[in-house]
Design a protein around this motif. Structure first.
Motif, PDB file in Angstrom:
ATOM      1  N   VAL A 158       0.839  -1.204   0.000  1.00 33.61           N
ATOM      2  CA  VAL A 158       0.000   0.000   0.000  1.00 33.61           C
ATOM      3  C   VAL A 158       0.871   1.251   0.000  1.00 33.61           C
ATOM      4  N   SER A 159       1.968   1.235   0.744  1.00 38.32           N
ATOM      5  CA  SER A 159       2.875   2.392   0.757  1.00 38.32           C
ATOM      6  C   SER A 159       3.493   2.636  -0.608  1.00 38.32           C
ATOM      7  N   VAL A 160       3.952   1.575  -1.247  1.00 40.57           N
ATOM      8  CA  VAL A 160       4.532   1.716  -2.583  1.00 40.57           C
ATOM      9  C   VAL A 160       3.479   2.217  -3.572  1.00 40.57           C
ATOM     10  N   GLY A 161       2.266   1.686  -3.496  1.00 34.52           N
ATOM     11  CA  GLY A 161       1.197   2.142  -4.382  1.00 34.52           C
ATOM     12  C   GLY A 161       0.845   3.593  -4.162  1.00 34.52           C
ATOM     13  N   ALA A 162       0.813   4.029  -2.915  1.00 35.13           N
ATOM     14  CA  ALA A 162       0.499   5.427  -2.615  1.00 35.13           C
ATOM     15  C   ALA A 162       1.620   6.358  -3.074  1.00 35.13           C
ATOM     16  N   ILE A 163       2.846   5.945  -2.874  1.00 28.33           N
ATOM     17  CA  ILE A 163       3.974   6.801  -3.259  1.00 28.33           C
ATOM     18  C   ILE A 163       4.059   6.938  -4.773  1.00 28.33           C
ATOM     19  N   PHE A 164       3.970   5.826  -5.483  1.00 28.12           N
ATOM     20  CA  PHE A 164       4.031   5.893  -6.936  1.00 28.12           C
ATOM     21  C   PHE A 164       2.770   6.517  -7.523  1.00 28.12           C
ATOM     22  N   GLY A 165       1.622   6.306  -6.901  1.00 27.59           N
ATOM     23  CA  GLY A 165       0.387   6.920  -7.378  1.00 27.59           C
ATOM     24  C   GLY A 165       0.360   8.419  -7.178  1.00 27.59           C
ATOM     25  N   SER A 166       1.078   8.907  -6.180  1.00 26.14           N
ATOM     26  CA  SER A 166       1.101  10.344  -5.929  1.00 26.14           C
ATOM     27  C   SER A 166       1.904  11.114  -6.967  1.00 26.14           C
ATOM     28  N   LEU A 167       2.543  10.413  -7.888  1.00 24.78           N
ATOM     29  CA  LEU A 167       3.262  11.101  -8.962  1.00 24.78           C
ATOM     30  C   LEU A 167       2.315  11.881  -9.874  1.00 24.78           C
ATOM     31  N   VAL A 168       1.058  11.440  -9.984  1.00 26.80           N
ATOM     32  CA  VAL A 168       0.139  12.054 -10.947  1.00 26.80           C
ATOM     33  C   VAL A 168      -0.975  12.810 -10.235  1.00 26.80           C
ATOM     34  N   ASP A 169      -1.937  12.101  -9.648  1.00 26.73           N
ATOM     35  CA  ASP A 169      -3.047  12.757  -8.954  1.00 26.73           C
ATOM     36  C   ASP A 169      -3.663  11.795  -7.950  1.00 26.73           C
ATOM     37  N   TYR A 170      -4.769  12.225  -7.347  1.00 26.37           N
ATOM     38  CA  TYR A 170      -5.389  11.425  -6.296  1.00 26.37           C
ATOM     39  C   TYR A 170      -6.055  10.157  -6.825  1.00 26.37           C
ATOM     40  N   GLN A 171      -6.505  10.171  -8.056  1.00 21.10           N
ATOM     41  CA  GLN A 171      -7.120   8.962  -8.604  1.00 21.10           C
ATOM     42  C   GLN A 171      -6.086   7.863  -8.807  1.00 21.10           C
ATOM     43  N   THR A 172      -4.905   8.225  -9.271  1.00 15.44           N
ATOM     44  CA  THR A 172      -3.857   7.212  -9.420  1.00 15.44           C
ATOM     45  C   THR A 172      -3.349   6.757  -8.058  1.00 15.44           C
ATOM     46  N   LEU A 173      -3.368   7.652  -7.072  1.00 13.39           N
ATOM     47  CA  LEU A 173      -3.001   7.260  -5.718  1.00 13.39           C
ATOM     48  C   LEU A 173      -3.989   6.216  -5.198  1.00 13.39           C
ATOM     49  N   LEU A 174      -5.283   6.436  -5.429  1.00 12.61           N
ATOM     50  CA  LEU A 174      -6.299   5.480  -5.007  1.00 12.61           C
ATOM     51  C   LEU A 174      -6.137   4.144  -5.732  1.00 12.61           C
ATOM     52  N   THR A 175      -5.805   4.194  -7.006  1.00 13.14           N
ATOM     53  CA  THR A 175      -5.579   2.966  -7.770  1.00 13.14           C
ATOM     54  C   THR A 175      -4.370   2.207  -7.231  1.00 13.14           C
ATOM     55  N   GLY A 176      -3.301   2.915  -6.912  1.00 15.32           N
ATOM     56  CA  GLY A 176      -2.124   2.271  -6.347  1.00 15.32           C
ATOM     57  C   GLY A 176      -2.395   1.639  -4.998  1.00 15.32           C
ATOM     58  N   VAL A 177      -3.180   2.324  -4.173  1.00 15.40           N
ATOM     59  CA  VAL A 177      -3.516   1.779  -2.851  1.00 15.40           C
ATOM     60  C   VAL A 177      -4.388   0.531  -2.984  1.00 15.40           C
TER      61      VAL A 177
END
Length: 139
Positions: free
Chosen positions: A77-96
């Protein structure tokens, strides 16, 4: 037993270093990352890290299934949130969400894993993060 345990930690640290270096490379060019590529980055990084970490820890500590699942879940979940935060909140949610799925599935695979699956998981980490960084060049 001690050699196998130290090998486990070396592999886990190499996974995290690979993710850290990839994140640094992708962060430099984050203004080039589109929404679709950001979704691929978030899902691939959290999925691969969750599955591989779960296989690694699950195969080495089969009697501590709950603890391994929690640790793997936190890492994915941490890796998904960190890499998802590169773009926007929707990609952060997808990574999580991808990290949650991979963090739960990885230890299940690890409980039945042998050495060949550990090799495949390690190659999967290095090749996937390398492919993410390489695919940035084609943009």
């Amino acid at each position: 037993m001690s050699v196998v345990l130290s090998f486990t930690w070396v592999l886990l640290v190499s996974y995290l270093i690979t993710a850290f270096v990839s994140y640094g490379y992708l962060r430099k060019a984050r203004n080039l990352i589109s929404y679709h590529f950001g979704m691929n980055i978030a899902m691939t990084s959290s999925g691969v890290m969750g599955i591989s970490t779960g296989i690694l820890l699950g195969s080495q500590f089969p009697l501590f299934f709950s603890e391994v699942t929690v640790v793997t879940l936190i890492i994915a979940v941490s890796v998904g949130a960190i890499f998802g935060s590169l773009v926007d909140y929707q990609t952060l949610l997808t990574g999580v969400s991808s990290g949650i799925m991979a963090g739960v599935m990885g230890p299940m695979l690890g409980a039945a894993a042998d050495f060949s699956l550990l090799v495949v998981a390690t190659l999967l980490v290095f090749l996937s993060f390398g492919l993410l960084c390489f695919s940035l060049r084609s943009l």
